[in-house]
Enzyme design. Structure first.
Site, mmCIF file in Angstrom:
data_model
loop_
_atom_site.group_PDB
_atom_site.id
_atom_site.type_symbol
_atom_site.label_atom_id
_atom_site.label_comp_id
_atom_site.label_asym_id
_atom_site.label_seq_id
_atom_site.Cartn_x
_atom_site.Cartn_y
_atom_site.Cartn_z
ATOM 1 N N CYS A 1 12.566 -7.351 0.981
ATOM 2 C CA CYS A 1 13.339 -6.542 1.503
ATOM 3 C C CYS A 1 13.897 -6.630 2.850
ATOM 4 C CB CYS A 1 12.777 -5.117 1.217
ATOM 5 S SG CYS A 1 11.689 -4.558 2.824
ATOM 6 N N GLU B 1 4.465 -7.226 3.318
ATOM 7 C CA GLU B 1 4.693 -8.141 4.325
ATOM 8 C C GLU B 1 4.137 -7.669 5.610
ATOM 9 O OE1 GLU B 1 6.742 -7.489 1.999
ATOM 10 O OE2 GLU B 1 7.931 -8.991 1.584
ATOM 11 N N VAL C 1 0.851 -1.295 -0.129
ATOM 12 C CA VAL C 1 0.092 0.005 0.079
ATOM 13 C C VAL C 1 0.919 1.241 -0.024
ATOM 14 C CG1 VAL C 1 -1.827 1.170 1.315
ATOM 15 C CG2 VAL C 1 -1.834 -1.361 1.186
HETATM 16 N N1 THU Z 1 7.682 -4.125 -1.697
HETATM 17 C C1 THU Z 1 7.039 -5.019 -0.843
HETATM 18 O O1 THU Z 1 5.737 -4.891 -0.645
HETATM 19 N N2 THU Z 1 7.690 -6.003 -0.256
HETATM 20 C C2 THU Z 1 9.016 -6.288 -0.373
HETATM 21 O O2 THU Z 1 9.454 -7.076 0.382
HETATM 22 C C3 THU Z 1 9.764 -5.451 -1.365
HETATM 23 C C4 THU Z 1 9.048 -4.250 -1.772
HETATM 24 C C5 THU Z 1 6.964 -3.017 -2.551
HETATM 25 C C6 THU Z 1 7.195 -1.658 -1.829
HETATM 26 C C7 THU Z 1 7.044 -0.690 -3.187
HETATM 27 O O3 THU Z 1 5.504 -0.533 -3.054
HETATM 28 C C8 THU Z 1 7.277 -1.630 -4.401
HETATM 29 O O4 THU Z 1 7.337 -2.933 -3.647
HETATM 30 C C9 THU Z 1 8.503 -1.167 -5.120
HETATM 31 O O5 THU Z 1 9.607 -1.159 -4.051
#
Ligand code: THU
Length: 131
Positions: free
Chosen positions: A91, A60, A48
């Site tokens: 990440c 997550e 989001v």
């Molecule tokens: N993102 C996630 O939702 N989880 C992760 O582990 C890596 C990155 C999202 C954050 C952002 O909205 C998009 O991916 C690009 O970085």
């Protein structure tokens, strides 16, 4: 629980389904995650984003919120996907979230198969380090 006992296809399907609900107008990079809890529940989350980019909530984060708000428990197995449904590498911050709520034995599906969090976040700082 061993990797063979997990219904990975079901988790993958749930992750892809929730990924389609992501709010990612800025990055245009939707993410979905589904996790099996130790009581058999499946919890999910999608990213989001926010006009103030740094406030973005990763998928997550939403999944952990679902975990706690639906009764808590321990994460056993996790599938995280990108917009094409491919397995996504969480990440760094989210690895810490998964470690907190899944511990070193929680399994994460990767292109190389299911790997324990002890390999995804080696030499982790976690709840055991605190008195
Ligand atoms: N993102 C996630 O939702 N989880 C992760 O582990 C890596 C990155 C999202 C954050 C952002 O909205 C998009 O991916 C690009 O970085």
């Amino acid at each position: 629980m061993s990797a063979a006992e997990v219904d990975w296809d079901a988790l993958h399907a749930e992750a892809k389904q929730v990924m389609r609900l992501a709010y990612a107008p800025y990055s245009k990079f939707p993410v979905g995650v589904a996790a099996l809890v130790d009581d058999g529940r499946i919890v999910t989350g999608c990213n989001v984003e926010n006009a103030s980019y740094g406030m973005t909530l990763c998928a997550e984060c939403g999944m952990v919120s679902d975990l706690i708000a639906s009764g808590g428990g321990k994460l056993v197995a996790v599938v995280c996907v990108d917009g094409s449904g491919n397995f996504l590498s969480p990440c760094g911050r989210c690895r810490q979230l998964l470690f907190e709520h899944g511990g070193p034995q929680c399994l994460l599906m990767t292109p190389a198969g299911a790997l324990p969090m002890s390999e995804i976040l080696p030499w982790a700082f976690g709840p055991d380090q605190l008195p």
